[in-house]
Design a protein around this motif. Sequence first.
Motif, PDB file in Angstrom:
ATOM      1  N   ILE A 124       1.538   5.322  -0.080  1.00 12.44           N
ATOM      2  CA  ILE A 124       0.899   6.616   0.196  1.00 12.44           C
ATOM      3  C   ILE A 124       1.331   7.595  -0.899  1.00 12.44           C
ATOM      4  O   ILE A 124       2.530   7.801  -1.105  1.00 12.44           O
ATOM      5  CB  ILE A 124       1.347   7.157   1.574  1.00 12.44           C
ATOM      6  CG1 ILE A 124       1.013   6.178   2.700  1.00 12.44           C
ATOM      7  CG2 ILE A 124       0.778   8.551   1.833  1.00 12.44           C
ATOM      8  CD1 ILE A 124      -0.389   6.220   3.197  1.00 12.44           C
ATOM      9  N   VAL A 146       1.669   9.896   9.108  1.00 13.20           N
ATOM     10  CA  VAL A 146       1.070   9.083   8.043  1.00 13.20           C
ATOM     11  C   VAL A 146      -0.220   8.523   8.640  1.00 13.20           C
ATOM     12  O   VAL A 146      -0.177   7.807   9.650  1.00 13.20           O
ATOM     13  CB  VAL A 146       2.011   7.952   7.583  1.00 13.20           C
ATOM     14  CG1 VAL A 146       1.276   7.007   6.639  1.00 13.20           C
ATOM     15  CG2 VAL A 146       3.239   8.538   6.875  1.00 13.20           C
ATOM     16  N   SER A 158      -1.283   3.984  11.752  1.00 18.21           N
ATOM     17  CA  SER A 158      -0.842   5.344  11.471  1.00 18.21           C
ATOM     18  C   SER A 158       0.484   5.578  12.194  1.00 18.21           C
ATOM     19  O   SER A 158       0.726   5.016  13.272  1.00 18.21           O
ATOM     20  CB  SER A 158      -1.892   6.345  11.952  1.00 18.21           C
ATOM     21  OG  SER A 158      -3.088   6.162  11.216  1.00 18.21           O
ATOM     22  N   ILE A 191       6.057   5.580   5.762  1.00 22.51           N
ATOM     23  CA  ILE A 191       5.143   5.060   4.728  1.00 22.51           C
ATOM     24  C   ILE A 191       5.300   3.536   4.615  1.00 22.51           C
ATOM     25  O   ILE A 191       4.309   2.802   4.521  1.00 22.51           O
ATOM     26  CB  ILE A 191       5.392   5.791   3.383  1.00 22.51           C
ATOM     27  CG1 ILE A 191       4.877   7.235   3.495  1.00 22.51           C
ATOM     28  CG2 ILE A 191       4.754   5.045   2.214  1.00 22.51           C
ATOM     29  CD1 ILE A 191       5.188   8.134   2.301  1.00 22.51           C
ATOM     30  N   HIS A 203      -8.351   7.990   0.261  1.00 22.27           N
ATOM     31  CA  HIS A 203      -6.933   7.620   0.368  1.00 22.27           C
ATOM     32  C   HIS A 203      -6.415   7.740   1.809  1.00 22.27           C
ATOM     33  O   HIS A 203      -6.871   8.589   2.567  1.00 22.27           O
ATOM     34  CB  HIS A 203      -6.076   8.541  -0.510  1.00 22.27           C
ATOM     35  CG  HIS A 203      -6.303   8.358  -1.972  1.00 22.27           C
ATOM     36  ND1 HIS A 203      -5.739   7.329  -2.698  1.00 22.27           N
ATOM     37  CD2 HIS A 203      -7.048   9.063  -2.856  1.00 22.27           C
ATOM     38  CE1 HIS A 203      -6.119   7.410  -3.952  1.00 22.27           C
ATOM     39  NE2 HIS A 203      -6.922   8.447  -4.081  1.00 22.27           N
ATOM     40  N   ASP A 204      -5.454   6.906   2.136  1.00 22.88           N
ATOM     41  CA  ASP A 204      -4.638   7.160   3.319  1.00 22.88           C
ATOM     42  C   ASP A 204      -3.663   8.262   2.906  1.00 22.88           C
ATOM     43  O   ASP A 204      -3.395   8.438   1.714  1.00 22.88           O
ATOM     44  CB  ASP A 204      -3.896   5.891   3.725  1.00 22.88           C
ATOM     45  CG  ASP A 204      -4.866   4.742   3.986  1.00 22.88           C
ATOM     46  OD1 ASP A 204      -5.882   4.977   4.655  1.00 22.88           O
ATOM     47  OD2 ASP A 204      -4.619   3.625   3.484  1.00 22.88           O
ATOM     48  N   PHE A 205      -3.102   8.982   3.857  1.00 22.18           N
ATOM     49  CA  PHE A 205      -2.328  10.162   3.447  1.00 22.18           C
ATOM     50  C   PHE A 205      -1.307  10.581   4.499  1.00 22.18           C
ATOM     51  O   PHE A 205      -1.388  10.171   5.662  1.00 22.18           O
ATOM     52  CB  PHE A 205      -3.276  11.342   3.139  1.00 22.18           C
ATOM     53  CG  PHE A 205      -4.098  11.783   4.338  1.00 22.18           C
ATOM     54  CD1 PHE A 205      -5.228  11.066   4.719  1.00 22.18           C
ATOM     55  CD2 PHE A 205      -3.743  12.906   5.092  1.00 22.18           C
ATOM     56  CE1 PHE A 205      -5.990  11.458   5.823  1.00 22.18           C
ATOM     57  CE2 PHE A 205      -4.487  13.309   6.187  1.00 22.18           C
ATOM     58  CZ  PHE A 205      -5.613  12.578   6.551  1.00 22.18           C
ATOM     59  N   SER A 214      -4.095   6.641   8.436  1.00 22.03           N
ATOM     60  CA  SER A 214      -5.123   5.870   7.744  1.00 22.03           C
ATOM     61  C   SER A 214      -6.311   6.823   7.572  1.00 22.03           C
ATOM     62  O   SER A 214      -6.477   7.775   8.343  1.00 22.03           O
ATOM     63  CB  SER A 214      -5.523   4.638   8.559  1.00 22.03           C
ATOM     64  OG  SER A 214      -6.388   5.002   9.593  1.00 22.03           O
ATOM     65  N   ASN A 215      -7.107   6.556   6.556  1.00 26.60           N
ATOM     66  CA  ASN A 215      -8.219   7.454   6.228  1.00 26.60           C
ATOM     67  C   ASN A 215      -9.211   7.635   7.384  1.00 26.60           C
ATOM     68  O   ASN A 215      -9.933   8.631   7.446  1.00 26.60           O
ATOM     69  CB  ASN A 215      -8.926   6.944   4.960  1.00 26.60           C
ATOM     70  CG  ASN A 215      -9.795   8.005   4.345  1.00 26.60           C
ATOM     71  OD1 ASN A 215     -10.976   8.112   4.684  1.00 26.60           O
ATOM     72  ND2 ASN A 215      -9.229   8.835   3.478  1.00 26.60           N
ATOM     73  N   LYS A 259       0.842  -1.195   0.000  1.00 28.28           N
ATOM     74  CA  LYS A 259       0.000   0.000   0.000  1.00 28.28           C
ATOM     75  C   LYS A 259       0.886   1.257   0.000  1.00 28.28           C
ATOM     76  O   LYS A 259       1.578   1.531   0.987  1.00 28.28           O
ATOM     77  CB  LYS A 259      -0.816  -0.041   1.287  1.00 28.28           C
ATOM     78  CG  LYS A 259      -2.222   0.424   1.134  1.00 28.28           C
ATOM     79  CD  LYS A 259      -2.971   0.129   2.417  1.00 28.28           C
ATOM     80  CE  LYS A 259      -4.286   0.846   2.444  1.00 28.28           C
ATOM     81  NZ  LYS A 259      -4.934   0.788   3.737  1.00 28.28           N
TER      82      LYS A 259
END
Length: 290
Positions: free
Chosen positions: A4, A221, A160, A151, A124-126, A223-224, A2
């Motif tokens: 980012i 970082v 996160s 990431i 998105h995760d970001f 998670s959504n 996954k």
Amino acid sequence: MKKITHAVIPVAGFGTRMLPLSKSVPKELLPLGNRPAIHYVVEEAIAAGIKHIVLIGHAQKSAIESYFDINAELDSQLRHKGKDELADSLNWLPEDVTVSMIRQGKALGLGHAVLAARPIIGEHDFAVLLPDVVLDPFTGDMADDNLAFMIDAFAEDNHSQILVDKVADEDVHKYGIAKLNEAFSEDDEANINASFKVAGFVEKPNLADAPSKLAVVGRYVFSNHIFDYLANTKASVGGEIQLTDAIDALISEYGVNVTTMRGDSYDAGDMRSYMQAFIYFAQQQLANEE
Ligand code: G1P
């Protein structure tokens, strides 16, 4: 794995600690050596694989958006004068990277600013990068740096990640401070990237109440899911919607890790440390020219 690819950079602060410099110039555009401070932060994000950067600003911050756009008139003037190399150097943003800006509207705090990015970030995760903090770009390899480590760590277990570094006693009250589950071994974790679970955070505590000396450095970082918590977070410390409070809620349901920082960081949002940072950046760049 996954990856980012989205990042949020909140730039809506008035920069009161940087007055009078920040009265008519956004503090993010103040120079560190030969570049505006935010240039290094965006470079750091790109080096870690970020492709879409969302700046959260307000009406007085549009100069930041212009900095990342092509100035067609200037470009053609420079090329007309045979200064192609200089023109090329201004168009340094890779073609597959976009920088966009949206406005926060009401200034209700950092948590509120991050939530303002939701319509663009979507599912998105970001990552979040706070531009007051500039990581030393002169030592180590940017492409293999803290954010890239975070990431990768996120990709492994979906937790996160929040970058932390040990701060001096007198600076504890300026930061979000981590409360740890396990004993932090200063010798083991100093200046290496290590990721471990965190019990919670306290926003800007007095030294006596601080659960540790590990401060939130300004790289996250997420998670959504953080958006759901931000949407339900009420104003707290300083009357603001704090990102730290939403993180605490995220911890209780999903678990969050801290990542210890490698290298040095500079606070470009505070006059004294900004001046120290400027001297360091200028010295490094002058030495590289020799
Ligand atoms: C923010 C965060 C804080 C963090 C700091 C890093 O505070 O709320 O947790 O430690 O950035 O610079 P601010 O400096 O925006 O008041």
